[in-house]
Design a protein around this motif. Structure first.
Motif: not given
Lengths: 360, 342
Positions: B111-131
């Motif tokens: 969960e902490s990895i995914i949290k950081t991933l989401a935070q980093s995606a916001r910072e980079a203005n990138v959307k994760v759209i499939t997984g």
């Protein structure tokens, strides 16, 4: 870019070296005895700074390179008998006499690499059954390994063994000097080894009248030492000089010497390339036989055999340069090494390949 | 009895064997019009917007340990993917996330990895759209592996792959190097180095954009990840009629990184970085480029420096001018440097 102070000082030294070389009426072949020097000299590009009459010749100071191939055969044998091998990373890719290596067993956890010998104390908790540490190295590494096994004995750790193929420098120098074919007429003496054994250990060299200088490993330190060697030629006053006073004393490091002496005693050792050299190695004393892998497992005595075409034996004696071996850069590369001199990070073939290139 | 016919760890180290694997086994079978150069990302015409190009990249992350000083595998996945697009001249927009988890891996850590991933995606203005998520039995995986694909929009309309490099150009390093490798290694089991060095993991698109604005004078961009600057510089000169000369003293490196690297006998030039790129610039714009990187508010270019130049001597090789005035070659990374570093 601004020229740094060290580049300025190096320029002055290089100038001094060229000036002295012009007055010396002979070719000077300086052997760097130590593998760390082999790498550092090429890393700093010193070969290109020196005049053509001064050659740098790599010596026997790469521990992996002077270890006979069947040492690896024996280590592989131990694995097949159920032991786990702990070793420095340099040994992993050294080919056995049939071309196998220890790296192939890493995935199964049968071979564990360590950065410090003391890691085996931690490994002991993790590993079931016999754990054997590969005791390779010179006076630089031996004291730490000896101290580790002193701890193993103190803690009465079971099934933890040392497989020794330790080498010591002074008598190897004697063997080099006794060799009539040798072109070497000066020594750049090792820095780290000398920290342990002290300047005193080289006193015997004075009678051979071979200019010899103990050197550090920084570019400027090595140039300083080379200049000191030339000055001895120039003054016709060969001797042993210590140009690494900051860390090398006359007597060496008494604590390190004591721990070595407590566990180990001299033996006639087999060197790759040189053959047997009298009292040029260290083995476990008889009273520690219980942790001596060679005795406990009845390992075959070491013997020299070279892979076909491999010239490591001549390279470690400074008889040929790595690029004069027919396999260099062709059949033998860092990815697929044939001989140990291409495997070890301190090997002269690896250093040549990396810093001078195949076409060098 | 050489282990020639099986995959070795060195095949993944970004050096000679990695290239061999791609060039001899993968590329010959998959070669096509849009996969013609071995770059970090491929550009292709947008089917929806004629005249526009999109950039497409993919990457996998296997770093061990997955949580390290200065980041975790999630941050690495987002920034690594985005950076591959950025050095190809594209603005990162979307990405996918494939997760391979090993049975027994801590859900809190995940969960902490995914949290950081989401935070980093916001910072980079990138959307994760499939997984996608898969779990493998204990002992069959390395805790957590991530795979991504990234899509971006081309904003710099020229090739950054090295074909425009000219003799006389200057080589720029965007920041100090070596920190990621040391951070990872110092946290590996058994190596208590007592350093507090953090990974340099950073989002590089804002810095790259500063350089895009210099137009055609920007000749080449590549992030110095696996294989370090040794791999990047050798890829530039390979099979080309020029060489690169770099000045050892000019390479920016933090003092504690330098001393740890010396202690461990590592090669600074070969260590993977996650927050530094090599740029090659026309000589008269190099100083300006460095100034722009240095004063960028992200701080990710604070130690940018001109480290060398493109020359005529020693064709197709990289040469290092040492601090004492000697020269040596800088080769492709060859040995096994550090497995699972990114």
């Amino acid at each position: 870019m601004p020229m740094s102070e060290s580049r300025n000082r190096a320029k002055l030294l290089a100038h001094k070296i060229r000036e002295m070389a012009a007055h010396i009426d002979q070719e000077i072949n300086i052997m760097e005895v130590c593998g760390t020097h082999t790498v550092a000299l090429r890393r700093e590009g010193i070969h290109g700074i020196l005049p053509p009459t001064i050659n740098l010749v790599s010596g026997p100071g790469c521990p992996v390179c002077v270890t006979p191939a069947n040492y690896i055969d024996n280590a592989l044998e131990l694995i097949k008998d159920g032991a786990v091998i702990a070793t420095f990373g340099d040994m992993l890719k050294v080919p056995s006499s049939t071309g196998e290596n220890l790296a192939a067993f890493m995935g199964q956890g049968k071979v564990r690499t360590v950065y410090s010998p003391f890691d085996i104390i931690r490994l002991r908790d993790e590993i079931q059954g016999p754990l054997v540490f590969l005791g390779i190295g010179f006076e630089t590494t031996i004291p730490t390994i000896a101290a580790t096994f002193k701890e193993v004995l103190a803690r009465k750790l079971s099934q933890t063994y040392l497989y020794t193929a330790f080498k010591t420098v002074p008598n190897a120098l004697r063997a080099l000097l006794a060799d009539k074919e040798s072109r070497v007429n000066a020594f750049l003496l090792p820095g780290h080894v000398s920290v342990v054994i002290g300047e005193r250990a080289y006193d015997f060299l004075k009678s051979y009248k071979v200019p010899s200088v103990i050197s550090g490993f920084k570019g400027e330190e090595m140039l300083t030492a080379i200049a000191a060697i030339l000055k001895q030629f120039n003054d016709k006053a060969p001797t042993v000089e210590n140009r690494y006073h900051q860390v090398v004393s006359r007597e060496g490091n008494p604590k390190a010497l004591a721990v070595m002496d407590e566990l180990l005693c001299p033996e006639d050792a087999l060197w790759r390339g040189f053959g047997l050299i009298k009292e040029s190695g260290l083995k476990l004393r008889k009273k520690w036989a219980a942790i001596d892998a060679a005795r406990v497992f009845g390992l075959s005595p070491l013997k020299n055999s070279e892979p076909p075409g491999c010239c490591c034996a001549q390279v470690v004696q400074g008889k040929i340069k790595p690029n004069h071996c027919p396999l260099f850069g062709r059949g033998c590369t860092p990815e697929d090494p044939v001989g140990p001199c291409m495997v070890s990070s301190e090997g002269s073939c690896a250093a040549y390949f990396k810093y001078l290139g195949v076409e060098a | 009895m050489k282990d020639k016919k099986t995959i070795r760890l060195e095949h993944g180290s970004g050096g000679v064997l990695t290239r061999q694997l791609i060039e001899e086994i993968i590329y010959p079978y998959l070669k096509n019009d849009s996969y013609s150069e071995l770059d970090d990302a491929s550009l292709f015409p947008s089917p929806a917007a004629p005249g526009e190009k999109l950039a497409f990249t993919t990457d996998s992350y296997v770093v061990d340990p997955p949580i390290f000083r200065g980041g975790n595998i999630g941050k690495l996945a987002v920034f690594g993917t985005a950076n591959d697009l950025a050095v190809s001249g594209a603005e990162p927009l979307y990405m996918s996330l494939g997760v391979i988890l090993e049975q027994g891996f801590s859900i809190d850590d995940f969960e902490s990895i995914i949290k950081t991933l989401a935070q980093s995606a916001r910072e980079a203005n990138v959307k994760v759209i499939t997984g996608d998520t898969k779990v493998v039995p204990a002992g069959k995986g390395g805790g957590v592996f991530l795979n991504t694909a990234g899509i971006g929009r081309q904003v710099f309309p020229h090739s950054l792959g090295g074909s425009r490099v000219q003799i006389g150009d200057k080589v720029i390093l965007s920041n100090h190097i070596g920190a990621h490798g040391v951070a990872i290694l110092s946290q590996r089991e058994g190596l208590e180095l007592g350093t507090t060095i953090q990974s340099d993991c950073a989002f590089l698109y804002p810095l790259c954009r500063e350089l895009y604005s210099l137009g055609l004078d920007l000749r080449f961009l590549r992030d110095a990840t696996r294989g370090g600057i040794a791999a990047v510089l050798n890829e530039v000169v390979e099979k080309r009629d020029f060489a690169i000369e770099i000045d050892e003293e000019a390479i920016p490196v933090l003092e504690d990184v330098k001393s740890t690297i010396e202690l461990l006998g590592l090669n600074l030039y070969e260590i993977a970085n996650e927050g530094a790129f090599i740029a090659i610039m026309a000589a008269d714009k190099a100083e300006e480029a460095v100034v722009r990187l240095k004063k960028h508010p992200s701080g990710s270019g604070s130690m940018a420096a001109i480290i060398g130049k493109v020359t005529q001597n020693h064709c197709s090789r990289v040469v290092v001018n040492t601090a004492i005035g000697g020269q040596r070659l800088l080769d492709f990374p060859r040995g096994l440097l550090l497995p699972r570093i990114c």
